[in-house]
Design a protein around this motif. Structure first.
Motif, PDB file in Angstrom:
ATOM      1  N   MET A  44      78.157  -9.151 134.537  1.00  0.00           N
ATOM      2  CA  MET A  44      76.848  -8.609 134.223  1.00  0.00           C
ATOM      3  C   MET A  44      76.942  -7.528 133.158  1.00  0.00           C
ATOM      4  O   MET A  44      76.113  -7.444 132.293  1.00  0.00           O
ATOM      5  CB  MET A  44      76.202  -8.084 135.511  1.00  0.00           C
ATOM      6  CG  MET A  44      74.827  -7.538 135.320  1.00  0.00           C
ATOM      7  SD  MET A  44      73.627  -8.859 135.155  1.00  0.00           S
ATOM      8  CE  MET A  44      72.174  -8.015 135.618  1.00  0.00           C
ATOM      9  N   ASP A  45      77.978  -6.669 133.231  1.00  0.00           N
ATOM     10  CA  ASP A  45      78.117  -5.605 132.243  1.00  0.00           C
ATOM     11  C   ASP A  45      78.297  -6.157 130.840  1.00  0.00           C
ATOM     12  O   ASP A  45      77.759  -5.630 129.877  1.00  0.00           O
ATOM     13  CB  ASP A  45      79.288  -4.690 132.584  1.00  0.00           C
ATOM     14  CG  ASP A  45      78.989  -3.806 133.785  1.00  0.00           C
ATOM     15  OD1 ASP A  45      77.797  -3.559 134.050  1.00  0.00           O
ATOM     16  OD2 ASP A  45      79.944  -3.367 134.441  1.00  0.00           O
ATOM     17  N   GLY A  46      79.072  -7.243 130.703  1.00  0.00           N
ATOM     18  CA  GLY A  46      79.271  -7.862 129.393  1.00  0.00           C
ATOM     19  C   GLY A  46      77.967  -8.395 128.832  1.00  0.00           C
ATOM     20  O   GLY A  46      77.686  -8.267 127.641  1.00  0.00           O
ATOM     21  N   GLU A  47      77.142  -8.973 129.701  1.00  0.00           N
ATOM     22  CA  GLU A  47      75.845  -9.501 129.269  1.00  0.00           C
ATOM     23  C   GLU A  47      74.925  -8.376 128.807  1.00  0.00           C
ATOM     24  O   GLU A  47      74.268  -8.484 127.770  1.00  0.00           O
ATOM     25  CB  GLU A  47      75.201 -10.265 130.421  1.00  0.00           C
ATOM     26  CG  GLU A  47      73.841 -10.853 130.081  1.00  0.00           C
ATOM     27  CD  GLU A  47      73.191 -11.527 131.277  1.00  0.00           C
ATOM     28  OE1 GLU A  47      71.955 -11.560 131.306  1.00  0.00           O
ATOM     29  OE2 GLU A  47      73.922 -12.006 132.159  1.00  0.00           O
ATOM     30  N   LEU A  48      74.901  -7.268 129.557  1.00  0.00           N
ATOM     31  CA  LEU A  48      74.080  -6.122 129.158  1.00  0.00           C
ATOM     32  C   LEU A  48      74.578  -5.523 127.860  1.00  0.00           C
ATOM     33  O   LEU A  48      73.783  -5.128 127.002  1.00  0.00           O
ATOM     34  CB  LEU A  48      74.071  -5.059 130.259  1.00  0.00           C
ATOM     35  CG  LEU A  48      73.250  -5.369 131.492  1.00  0.00           C
ATOM     36  CD1 LEU A  48      73.412  -4.261 132.525  1.00  0.00           C
ATOM     37  CD2 LEU A  48      71.787  -5.540 131.137  1.00  0.00           C
ATOM     38  N   ASN A  49      75.876  -5.456 127.695  1.00  0.00           N
ATOM     39  CA  ASN A  49      76.452  -4.922 126.468  1.00  0.00           C
ATOM     40  C   ASN A  49      76.071  -5.788 125.272  1.00  0.00           C
ATOM     41  O   ASN A  49      75.712  -5.266 124.209  1.00  0.00           O
ATOM     42  CB  ASN A  49      77.966  -4.807 126.597  1.00  0.00           C
ATOM     43  CG  ASN A  49      78.563  -4.025 125.454  1.00  0.00           C
ATOM     44  OD1 ASN A  49      77.999  -3.036 125.004  1.00  0.00           O
ATOM     45  ND2 ASN A  49      79.715  -4.465 124.980  1.00  0.00           N
ATOM     46  N   GLN A  50      76.133  -7.101 125.428  1.00  0.00           N
ATOM     47  CA  GLN A  50      75.757  -8.005 124.338  1.00  0.00           C
ATOM     48  C   GLN A  50      74.276  -7.843 124.005  1.00  0.00           C
ATOM     49  O   GLN A  50      73.881  -7.856 122.838  1.00  0.00           O
ATOM     50  CB  GLN A  50      76.065  -9.460 124.719  1.00  0.00           C
ATOM     51  CG  GLN A  50      77.544  -9.769 124.736  1.00  0.00           C
ATOM     52  CD  GLN A  50      78.190  -9.527 123.386  1.00  0.00           C
ATOM     53  OE1 GLN A  50      77.657  -9.871 122.340  1.00  0.00           O
ATOM     54  NE2 GLN A  50      79.353  -8.894 123.400  1.00  0.00           N
ATOM     55  N   ARG A  51      73.440  -7.711 125.030  1.00  0.00           N
ATOM     56  CA  ARG A  51      71.998  -7.518 124.806  1.00  0.00           C
ATOM     57  C   ARG A  51      71.745  -6.208 124.063  1.00  0.00           C
ATOM     58  O   ARG A  51      70.946  -6.135 123.163  1.00  0.00           O
ATOM     59  CB  ARG A  51      71.262  -7.544 126.134  1.00  0.00           C
ATOM     60  CG  ARG A  51      69.765  -7.441 126.002  1.00  0.00           C
ATOM     61  CD  ARG A  51      69.107  -7.691 127.348  1.00  0.00           C
ATOM     62  NE  ARG A  51      67.751  -7.264 127.376  1.00  0.00           N
ATOM     63  CZ  ARG A  51      66.720  -8.008 126.988  1.00  0.00           C
ATOM     64  NH1 ARG A  51      66.919  -9.221 126.555  1.00  0.00           N
ATOM     65  NH2 ARG A  51      65.495  -7.528 127.038  1.00  0.00           N
ATOM     66  N   TYR A  52      72.481  -5.166 124.464  1.00  0.00           N
ATOM     67  CA  TYR A  52      72.357  -3.867 123.804  1.00  0.00           C
ATOM     68  C   TYR A  52      72.746  -3.977 122.333  1.00  0.00           C
ATOM     69  O   TYR A  52      72.053  -3.477 121.451  1.00  0.00           O
ATOM     70  CB  TYR A  52      73.226  -2.835 124.513  1.00  0.00           C
ATOM     71  CG  TYR A  52      73.358  -1.545 123.770  1.00  0.00           C
ATOM     72  CD1 TYR A  52      72.327  -0.617 123.770  1.00  0.00           C
ATOM     73  CD2 TYR A  52      74.504  -1.248 123.043  1.00  0.00           C
ATOM     74  CE1 TYR A  52      72.438   0.568 123.070  1.00  0.00           C
ATOM     75  CE2 TYR A  52      74.625  -0.074 122.346  1.00  0.00           C
ATOM     76  CZ  TYR A  52      73.585   0.836 122.359  1.00  0.00           C
ATOM     77  OH  TYR A  52      73.696   2.005 121.662  1.00  0.00           O
ATOM     78  N   LEU A  53      73.863  -4.630 122.065  1.00  0.00           N
ATOM     79  CA  LEU A  53      74.343  -4.752 120.689  1.00  0.00           C
ATOM     80  C   LEU A  53      73.411  -5.605 119.832  1.00  0.00           C
ATOM     81  O   LEU A  53      73.276  -5.377 118.638  1.00  0.00           O
ATOM     82  CB  LEU A  53      75.759  -5.334 120.667  1.00  0.00           C
ATOM     83  CG  LEU A  53      76.850  -4.433 121.249  1.00  0.00           C
ATOM     84  CD1 LEU A  53      78.172  -5.181 121.314  1.00  0.00           C
ATOM     85  CD2 LEU A  53      76.981  -3.153 120.433  1.00  0.00           C
ATOM     86  N   ALA A  54      72.753  -6.580 120.446  1.00  0.00           N
ATOM     87  CA  ALA A  54      71.879  -7.479 119.695  1.00  0.00           C
ATOM     88  C   ALA A  54      70.486  -6.908 119.486  1.00  0.00           C
ATOM     89  O   ALA A  54      69.751  -7.373 118.623  1.00  0.00           O
ATOM     90  CB  ALA A  54      71.771  -8.823 120.416  1.00  0.00           C
ATOM     91  N   PHE A  55      70.113  -5.899 120.270  1.00  0.00           N
ATOM     92  CA  PHE A  55      68.752  -5.359 120.190  1.00  0.00           C
ATOM     93  C   PHE A  55      68.553  -4.599 118.886  1.00  0.00           C
ATOM     94  O   PHE A  55      69.389  -3.803 118.484  1.00  0.00           O
ATOM     95  CB  PHE A  55      68.475  -4.441 121.376  1.00  0.00           C
ATOM     96  CG  PHE A  55      67.059  -3.935 121.415  1.00  0.00           C
ATOM     97  CD1 PHE A  55      66.042  -4.761 121.832  1.00  0.00           C
ATOM     98  CD2 PHE A  55      66.751  -2.650 121.018  1.00  0.00           C
ATOM     99  CE1 PHE A  55      64.737  -4.323 121.874  1.00  0.00           C
ATOM    100  CE2 PHE A  55      65.457  -2.194 121.048  1.00  0.00           C
ATOM    101  CZ  PHE A  55      64.440  -3.028 121.477  1.00  0.00           C
ATOM    102  N   ASP A  56      67.451  -4.866 118.221  1.00  0.00           N
ATOM    103  CA  ASP A  56      67.103  -4.200 116.966  1.00  0.00           C
ATOM    104  C   ASP A  56      65.725  -3.588 117.123  1.00  0.00           C
ATOM    105  O   ASP A  56      64.727  -4.307 117.219  1.00  0.00           O
ATOM    106  CB  ASP A  56      67.120  -5.222 115.830  1.00  0.00           C
ATOM    107  CG  ASP A  56      66.918  -4.573 114.473  1.00  0.00           C
ATOM    108  OD1 ASP A  56      66.302  -3.493 114.396  1.00  0.00           O
ATOM    109  OD2 ASP A  56      67.380  -5.163 113.486  1.00  0.00           O
ATOM    110  N   VAL A  57      65.661  -2.274 117.151  1.00  0.00           N
ATOM    111  CA  VAL A  57      64.387  -1.581 117.351  1.00  0.00           C
ATOM    112  C   VAL A  57      63.407  -1.920 116.237  1.00  0.00           C
ATOM    113  O   VAL A  57      62.229  -2.154 116.486  1.00  0.00           O
ATOM    114  CB  VAL A  57      64.596  -0.052 117.441  1.00  0.00           C
ATOM    115  CG1 VAL A  57      63.269   0.679 117.483  1.00  0.00           C
ATOM    116  CG2 VAL A  57      65.415   0.296 118.674  1.00  0.00           C
ATOM    117  N   ALA A  58      63.888  -1.978 115.000  1.00  0.00           N
ATOM    118  CA  ALA A  58      62.996  -2.270 113.871  1.00  0.00           C
ATOM    119  C   ALA A  58      62.340  -3.637 114.038  1.00  0.00           C
ATOM    120  O   ALA A  58      61.137  -3.790 113.818  1.00  0.00           O
ATOM    121  CB  ALA A  58      63.769  -2.207 112.553  1.00  0.00           C
TER     122      ALA A  58
END
Length: 101
Positions: A1-15
């Motif tokens: 689960m942590d790896g999935e959250l980390n990938q989601r965090y890295l892929a998220f673009d606020v702009a």
């Protein structure tokens, strides 16, 4: 689960998140102002440009905090970001009142 959250965090673009929800109704009003200006209707163009500016500023001034909360709410249930978004008392009473207007 942590790896999935980390990938989601890295892929998220606020702009990109904000651009998808951005208000663009001001653009059509600005174009009407451009047409009025081309036809020599300077007062009409000024009125339309003023309306376009007000439309463009509205989401910027009134929507940034809500966009921040929406971004937090987009995280998976149970994540720290989502938990922060779900604690309205902390956000509204402590954090958001200290942000510059």
């Amino acid at each position: 689960m942590d790896g999935e959250l980390n990938q989601r965090y890295l892929a998220f673009d606020v702009a990109e998140h904000l651009a998808a929800a951005a208000e663009t109704s001001w653009e059509s009003v600005k174009e009407l102002g451009n047409e009025a200006l081309k036809q020599g209707d300077y007062f009409g163009a000024a009125r339309l440009y003023r309306q376009a500016a007000q439309l463009a500023l509205g989401p910027l001034e009134g929507g940034m905090i809500h966009a921040f909360i929406q971004a937090l709410e987009s995280w998976p249930k149970g994540s720290a970001q989502r938990q922060l978004a779900e604690t309205d008392d902390v956000l509204w009473d402590s954090l958001l009142v200290k942000l510059p207007l």
